[in-house]
Enzyme design. Structure first.
Site, short mmCIF file in Angstrom:
data_model
loop_
_atom_site.label_atom_id
_atom_site.label_comp_id
_atom_site.label_asym_id
_atom_site.label_seq_id
_atom_site.Cartn_x
_atom_site.Cartn_y
_atom_site.Cartn_z
N ASN A 269 8.42 16.16 17.77
CA ASN A 269 9.22 14.87 17.37
C ASN A 269 9.16 14.95 16.87
O ASN A 269 8.54 14.51 15.83
CB ASN A 269 7.84 13.11 18.49
N ASP B 187 9.23 8.86 26.37
CA ASP B 187 9.06 9.24 24.76
C ASP B 187 7.61 8.19 24.88
O ASP B 187 7.44 7.31 24.80
CB ASP B 187 9.21 9.23 24.01
N HIS B 188 6.36 7.90 24.97
CA HIS B 188 5.40 7.69 24.64
C HIS B 188 5.51 6.02 25.86
O HIS B 188 5.28 5.09 25.83
CB HIS B 188 4.95 7.08 23.89
N GLU C 119 -0.97 12.79 26.83
CA GLU C 119 -1.46 13.23 25.10
C GLU C 119 -3.21 12.81 25.09
O GLU C 119 -3.22 12.37 25.95
CB GLU C 119 -0.93 11.94 24.30
N GLY D 111 4.85 12.92 15.39
CA GLY D 111 4.10 12.45 13.62
C GLY D 111 4.81 13.30 12.79
O GLY D 111 3.50 13.61 11.98
N GLY D 112 5.46 14.20 13.06
CA GLY D 112 5.35 15.06 12.18
C GLY D 112 6.38 14.98 10.52
O GLY D 112 6.77 15.88 10.46
N THR E 221 11.68 9.34 12.05
CA THR E 221 11.30 8.89 10.75
C THR E 221 12.84 8.84 10.13
O THR E 221 13.98 8.25 9.34
CB THR E 221 10.69 8.00 10.38
#
Length: 292
Positions: free
Chosen positions: A239, A81-82, A133, A218-219, A242
């Site tokens: 994704n 990821d990223h 992205e 960022g959901g 958190t």
């Protein structure tokens, strides 16, 4: 069963649900995610975020992720990821990851295109999928590289300029050949300081231009209906991290708080409490994402 991102998202796109992509920076989260997926009989994506290398290096957690994926009873994609550098992405490929999310979104557009083209060419040659992205996905309070104050000004600023442009998305996908595209429509990584303003119509507008699976980064913190609305409009991968890790920490806090000073506490119990709580949180996320 280890599969790549293109395979796992094909069914989601066709049947209009989303596959959860959960970060696993430790063995507890890895076991929680796969246990939840198997109980729900749902496909899942295991993420190793490049920024989590400070918690556990990819050389350590990566082989565990791949091995667990191979032995899973459900389809599992193992994804970087990223990944921001060529070297990090190639390290993931060599470790057996079936997908890389190559993030050059901070570079000028033509540079993003050129670097992503190269990554797709290399990865597709070894049956590894590539996500990229386009646009600006905000980073909130516990994120990296952007201050909470900037998030707090969302509603009073013209953030639409930071959202993914549909025509640019079409050009980008056609020129790079990516398998999935992370798009910006108002979500943010981390803990929200204020409620984000989502532009769900933006997803539809992009979908009308290009027909590949779209990804929501960022959901965390969205309502069930907001998740489902995004999925109905074309999101096929979400994704999520958190609130999963917060659930694990909260469970530990609650179990420790009644204990009197001096009472024995075993670390393996702490690990099990957190794992079980994260599993239940992931199961709820899978329920929502799968539109059940």
């Amino acid at each position: 069963m280890l599969v790549n991102l293109k395979e796992i998202l094909a069914d989601a796109k066709e049947k209009k649900y989303a596959v959860g992509a959960f970060n696993c920076p430790n063995l507890e989260s890895l076991r929680a995610i796969l246990s939840a997926a198997e109980e729900m009989n749902a496909p899942v994506i295991l993420n190793h975020a490049e920024i989590h290398d400070v918690l556990i290096p990819i050389e350590i957690i990566g082989p565990l992720m791949v091995e667990y994926a191979k032995k899973a009873k459900v389809p599992v994609c193992v994804n970087l990821d990223h990944g921001t550098s060529f070297e990090m992405c190639m390290k993931a490929v060599r470790l057996g990851f079936s997908s890389v999310m190559f993030d050059a979104s901070g570079a000028p557009y033509e540079e993003n295109v050129a670097r992503t083209q190269e990554m797709v060419h290399i990865c597709h040659a070894v049956n590894v999928s590539v996500e990229a992205e386009l646009g600006h996905i905000f980073v909130s309070e516990n994120g990296v590289g952007e201050s909470p104050k900037k998030i707090e000004t969302h509603e009073n600023s013209d953030v639409s300029k930071m959202y993914t442009d549909p025509d640019m998305a079409k050009d980008f996908v056609e020129r790079t050949g990516v398998d999935a595209l992370a798009i910006a429509f108002g979500t943010a990584h981390g803990i929200y300081t204020v409620k984000p303003v989502l532009d769900l119509d933006r997803i539809t507008a992009i979908k009308n231009k290009v027909d590949i699976p779209f990804v929501m980064h960022g959901g965390s913190g969205l309502t069930e209906e907001e998740f489902r609305g995004a999925i109905r409009n074309g999101i096929a991968k979400i994704n999520y991290y958190t609130y999963m890790t917060i659930a694990g920490a909260k469970a530990v806090q609650e179990r420790l708080s009644p204990k009197a000073a001096g009472d024995p506490v075993f670390f393996h119990d702490i690990s099990l409490w957190a794992t079980e709580a994260m599993k239940e949180n992931v199961k709820e996320a899978i329920r929502i994402f799968s539109m059940r």
